[in-house]
Structure formats: structure tokens, C-alpha cells
Design a protein around this motif. Structure first.
Motif, PDB file in Angstrom:
ATOM      1  N   GLN A 100       0.840  -1.207   0.000  1.00 37.04           N
ATOM      2  CA  GLN A 100       0.000   0.000   0.000  1.00 37.04           C
ATOM      3  C   GLN A 100       0.869   1.249   0.000  1.00 37.04           C
ATOM      4  O   GLN A 100       0.600   2.210  -0.723  1.00 37.04           O
ATOM      5  CB  GLN A 100      -0.933   0.009   1.212  1.00 37.04           C
ATOM      6  CG  GLN A 100      -2.047  -1.018   1.137  1.00 37.04           C
ATOM      7  CD  GLN A 100      -2.805  -1.119   2.446  1.00 37.04           C
ATOM      8  OE1 GLN A 100      -2.228  -1.126   3.519  1.00 37.04           O
ATOM      9  NE2 GLN A 100      -4.122  -1.215   2.336  1.00 37.04           N
ATOM     10  N   ALA A 101       1.904   1.238   0.820  1.00 39.66           N
ATOM     11  CA  ALA A 101       2.812   2.388   0.876  1.00 39.66           C
ATOM     12  C   ALA A 101       3.525   2.570  -0.468  1.00 39.66           C
ATOM     13  O   ALA A 101       3.645   3.696  -0.972  1.00 39.66           O
ATOM     14  CB  ALA A 101       3.824   2.196   2.001  1.00 39.66           C
ATOM     15  N   PHE A 102       3.978   1.471  -1.051  1.00 40.47           N
ATOM     16  CA  PHE A 102       4.667   1.510  -2.338  1.00 40.47           C
ATOM     17  C   PHE A 102       3.723   2.030  -3.424  1.00 40.47           C
ATOM     18  O   PHE A 102       4.117   2.810  -4.286  1.00 40.47           O
ATOM     19  CB  PHE A 102       5.173   0.106  -2.673  1.00 40.47           C
ATOM     20  CG  PHE A 102       6.326   0.060  -3.648  1.00 40.47           C
ATOM     21  CD1 PHE A 102       7.119   1.164  -3.910  1.00 40.47           C
ATOM     22  CD2 PHE A 102       6.628  -1.127  -4.297  1.00 40.47           C
ATOM     23  CE1 PHE A 102       8.178   1.105  -4.795  1.00 40.47           C
ATOM     24  CE2 PHE A 102       7.690  -1.200  -5.188  1.00 40.47           C
ATOM     25  CZ  PHE A 102       8.462  -0.086  -5.440  1.00 40.47           C
ATOM     26  N   ASN A 103       2.473   1.620  -3.364  1.00 40.57           N
ATOM     27  CA  ASN A 103       1.469   2.066  -4.337  1.00 40.57           C
ATOM     28  C   ASN A 103       1.287   3.581  -4.269  1.00 40.57           C
ATOM     29  O   ASN A 103       1.208   4.259  -5.299  1.00 40.57           O
ATOM     30  CB  ASN A 103       0.142   1.347  -4.089  1.00 40.57           C
ATOM     31  CG  ASN A 103      -0.726   1.288  -5.315  1.00 40.57           C
ATOM     32  OD1 ASN A 103      -0.286   1.563  -6.421  1.00 40.57           O
ATOM     33  ND2 ASN A 103      -1.972   0.927  -5.113  1.00 40.57           N
ATOM     34  N   THR A 104       1.253   4.107  -3.058  1.00 46.20           N
ATOM     35  CA  THR A 104       1.112   5.553  -2.876  1.00 46.20           C
ATOM     36  C   THR A 104       2.324   6.288  -3.443  1.00 46.20           C
ATOM     37  O   THR A 104       2.181   7.314  -4.118  1.00 46.20           O
ATOM     38  CB  THR A 104       0.940   5.892  -1.374  1.00 46.20           C
ATOM     39  OG1 THR A 104      -0.193   5.184  -0.887  1.00 46.20           O
ATOM     40  CG2 THR A 104       0.755   7.368  -1.143  1.00 46.20           C
ATOM     41  N   VAL A 105       3.503   5.770  -3.196  1.00 43.58           N
ATOM     42  CA  VAL A 105       4.734   6.391  -3.695  1.00 43.58           C
ATOM     43  C   VAL A 105       4.737   6.402  -5.219  1.00 43.58           C
ATOM     44  O   VAL A 105       5.081   7.415  -5.851  1.00 43.58           O
ATOM     45  CB  VAL A 105       5.983   5.659  -3.134  1.00 43.58           C
ATOM     46  CG1 VAL A 105       7.248   6.122  -3.829  1.00 43.58           C
ATOM     47  CG2 VAL A 105       6.085   5.874  -1.640  1.00 43.58           C
ATOM     48  N   ILE A 106       4.347   5.306  -5.825  1.00 44.46           N
ATOM     49  CA  ILE A 106       4.334   5.215  -7.294  1.00 44.46           C
ATOM     50  C   ILE A 106       3.329   6.201  -7.883  1.00 44.46           C
ATOM     51  O   ILE A 106       3.625   6.926  -8.828  1.00 44.46           O
ATOM     52  CB  ILE A 106       4.016   3.784  -7.753  1.00 44.46           C
ATOM     53  CG1 ILE A 106       5.179   2.877  -7.400  1.00 44.46           C
ATOM     54  CG2 ILE A 106       3.727   3.722  -9.248  1.00 44.46           C
ATOM     55  CD1 ILE A 106       4.887   1.413  -7.559  1.00 44.46           C
ATOM     56  N   SER A 107       2.123   6.228  -7.315  1.00 42.22           N
ATOM     57  CA  SER A 107       1.098   7.157  -7.818  1.00 42.22           C
ATOM     58  C   SER A 107       1.574   8.594  -7.719  1.00 42.22           C
ATOM     59  O   SER A 107       1.393   9.395  -8.646  1.00 42.22           O
ATOM     60  CB  SER A 107      -0.200   6.979  -7.032  1.00 42.22           C
ATOM     61  OG  SER A 107      -0.722   5.699  -7.252  1.00 42.22           O
ATOM     62  N   THR A 108       2.205   8.929  -6.610  1.00 40.29           N
ATOM     63  CA  THR A 108       2.723  10.283  -6.407  1.00 40.29           C
ATOM     64  C   THR A 108       3.822  10.592  -7.423  1.00 40.29           C
ATOM     65  O   THR A 108       3.856  11.672  -8.008  1.00 40.29           O
ATOM     66  CB  THR A 108       3.256  10.449  -4.966  1.00 40.29           C
ATOM     67  OG1 THR A 108       2.212  10.132  -4.056  1.00 40.29           O
ATOM     68  CG2 THR A 108       3.747  11.851  -4.705  1.00 40.29           C
ATOM     69  N   ALA A 109       4.717   9.631  -7.659  1.00 36.48           N
ATOM     70  CA  ALA A 109       5.821   9.834  -8.601  1.00 36.48           C
ATOM     71  C   ALA A 109       5.297  10.023 -10.024  1.00 36.48           C
ATOM     72  O   ALA A 109       5.775  10.901 -10.757  1.00 36.48           O
ATOM     73  CB  ALA A 109       6.786   8.665  -8.538  1.00 36.48           C
ATOM     74  N   LEU A 110       4.311   9.229 -10.426  1.00 35.17           N
ATOM     75  CA  LEU A 110       3.749   9.363 -11.775  1.00 35.17           C
ATOM     76  C   LEU A 110       3.056  10.715 -11.945  1.00 35.17           C
ATOM     77  O   LEU A 110       3.220  11.388 -12.960  1.00 35.17           O
ATOM     78  CB  LEU A 110       2.777   8.219 -12.068  1.00 35.17           C
ATOM     79  CG  LEU A 110       3.409   6.836 -12.265  1.00 35.17           C
ATOM     80  CD1 LEU A 110       2.332   5.755 -12.335  1.00 35.17           C
ATOM     81  CD2 LEU A 110       4.291   6.800 -13.500  1.00 35.17           C
ATOM     82  N   THR A 111       2.296  11.103 -10.938  1.00 33.81           N
ATOM     83  CA  THR A 111       1.597  12.389 -10.991  1.00 33.81           C
ATOM     84  C   THR A 111       2.593  13.541 -11.026  1.00 33.81           C
ATOM     85  O   THR A 111       2.431  14.498 -11.792  1.00 33.81           O
ATOM     86  CB  THR A 111       0.646  12.538  -9.783  1.00 33.81           C
ATOM     87  OG1 THR A 111      -0.260  11.434  -9.775  1.00 33.81           O
ATOM     88  CG2 THR A 111      -0.144  13.827  -9.831  1.00 33.81           C
ATOM     89  N   ALA A 112       3.622  13.475 -10.187  1.00 39.56           N
ATOM     90  CA  ALA A 112       4.625  14.538 -10.138  1.00 39.56           C
ATOM     91  C   ALA A 112       5.378  14.654 -11.462  1.00 39.56           C
ATOM     92  O   ALA A 112       5.837  15.741 -11.830  1.00 39.56           O
ATOM     93  CB  ALA A 112       5.613  14.279  -9.002  1.00 39.56           C
ATOM     94  N   SER A 113       5.475  13.560 -12.202  1.00 38.77           N
ATOM     95  CA  SER A 113       6.162  13.579 -13.498  1.00 38.77           C
ATOM     96  C   SER A 113       5.234  14.014 -14.623  1.00 38.77           C
ATOM     97  O   SER A 113       5.655  14.072 -15.782  1.00 38.77           O
ATOM     98  CB  SER A 113       6.720  12.191 -13.807  1.00 38.77           C
ATOM     99  OG  SER A 113       7.669  11.834 -12.842  1.00 38.77           O
ATOM    100  N   GLY A 114       3.973  14.271 -14.297  1.00 41.06           N
ATOM    101  CA  GLY A 114       3.017  14.726 -15.299  1.00 41.06           C
ATOM    102  C   GLY A 114       2.500  13.625 -16.199  1.00 41.06           C
ATOM    103  O   GLY A 114       1.977  13.883 -17.279  1.00 41.06           O
ATOM    104  N   LEU A 115       2.634  12.390 -15.759  1.00 39.42           N
ATOM    105  CA  LEU A 115       2.186  11.244 -16.554  1.00 39.42           C
ATOM    106  C   LEU A 115       0.741  10.905 -16.187  1.00 39.42           C
ATOM    107  O   LEU A 115       0.435  10.672 -15.015  1.00 39.42           O
ATOM    108  CB  LEU A 115       3.098  10.044 -16.319  1.00 39.42           C
ATOM    109  CG  LEU A 115       4.557  10.265 -16.720  1.00 39.42           C
ATOM    110  CD1 LEU A 115       5.441   9.174 -16.178  1.00 39.42           C
ATOM    111  CD2 LEU A 115       4.667  10.355 -18.234  1.00 39.42           C
TER     112      LEU A 115
END
Length: 160
Positions: A100-115
Motif C-alpha cells: 500500500q505504501a509503495f502504491n502511494t509512492v508510485i502514484s505520487t511519482a507518476l503524478t509529479a512527473s506529469g504522466l
């Protein structure tokens, strides 16, 4: 006859003296307040005709029982009405799994990259990518995901 009246009167007076010598509500109230102060529990008490009513909020059933036992031991207390409330324990903290924590990190990283249009789901530290992505953005998506050092990446993306 005079003797019977006189002994009846003496018995009545003696009875009144014995009854009036017992602890009165004010004395009991004072003793109860003193005893409750030593327990350091947030409990108050009222006394009426020797009956003590306890009010307050405590954390455990043991504290509730301790307050009642302390008051019952006081001279002159005829009964105890225990209206003390025990607060329920707090609900257990939610358990956040590493996925769950990893999922949150990935979602945040994708959003921050504008993807956008990419969904990442994590199970057993394996990332599965789904959705649609432009061919020009595919390399960027893979770089963002691989920078997080997952165990494995399953790419099910559709390239437009």
C-alpha cells in the motif's frame, strides 16, 4: 404503669441517640471525597441517606471497581450506586502494508512527473502498469517506475 411509661420513654430516647450517633450524610460525603482524592480518579460522589452515587469517566473496568470498593469501605455507607462510565478502547490503528505504501509512492511519482493515463498496482512488490501512454512517454514512465527499485515491473501498457 409509670415504670412502663418511663422505661418506654427511656428506650425511645436511647434509640434516638443511637440512630443520631451514626454518621450523617455530610460526614460521609466528606469521607468519600477524601477517599476519592487518594485514588486520583476523575470521579465525583453524592450522598443521600447513606447511599453514595458515583459519577465520572475512567479508562478501565478495574478503575471503576476500585472506586466502588474504596467507597464501600467507608463507615456509614449503606449502598453504592456506581454510574461511572468506562471509555471504550480506541480502535486499532489501520495496518498499512508495504505494498500500500509503495502504491502511494508510485502514484505520487507518476503524478509529479506529469504522466496521466497510467495506473500502477503493487502486489508483493511487483508493479503492474496498465492504461494507455503515448510512445514518447513510455520511456519516462518506465524510468519513474524503475527508479523506485521494485522487485519486478509488469508492463501491460497500451502504446498509442
Amino acid at each position: 404503669m409509670k415504670r412502663k411509661v418511663l422505661s418506654g420513654f427511656a428506650a425511645l430516647c436511647l434509640g434516638l441517640v443511637v440512630v443520631s450517633c451514626g454518621p450523617n450524610d455530610a460526614k460521609i460525603q466528606k469521607d468519600v471525597a477524601t477517599k476519592l482524592q487518594t485514588t486520583t480518579l476523575p470521579v465525583t460522589a453524592t450522598v443521600q441517606k447513606g447511599a453514595v452515587s458515583l459519577e465520572g469517566i475512567v479508562e478501565t473496568d478495574a478503575q471503576k471497581a476500585d472506586a466502588e470498593a474504596a467507597v464501600k469501605a467507608i463507615k456509614g455507607v449503606k449502598s453504592v450506586i456506581n454510574n461511572i462510565t468506562v471509555t471504550p478502547p480506541p480502535p486499532p490503528a489501520p495496518v498499512i502494508t508495504p505494498d500500500q505504501a509503495f502504491n502511494t509512492v508510485i502514484s505520487t511519482a507518476l503524478t509529479a512527473s506529469g504522466l496521466t493515463g497510467v495506473t500502477a498496482v503493487v502486489a508483493d512488490s511487483v508493479i503492474t502498469l496498465t492504461g494507455e501512454v503515448a510512445k514518447a512517454e513510455l520511456k519516462k514512465v518506465m524510468q519513474v517506475v524503475n527508479d523506485l527499485k521494485p522487485k519486478k515491473v509488469v508492463n501491460e501498457l497500451k502504446v498509442k
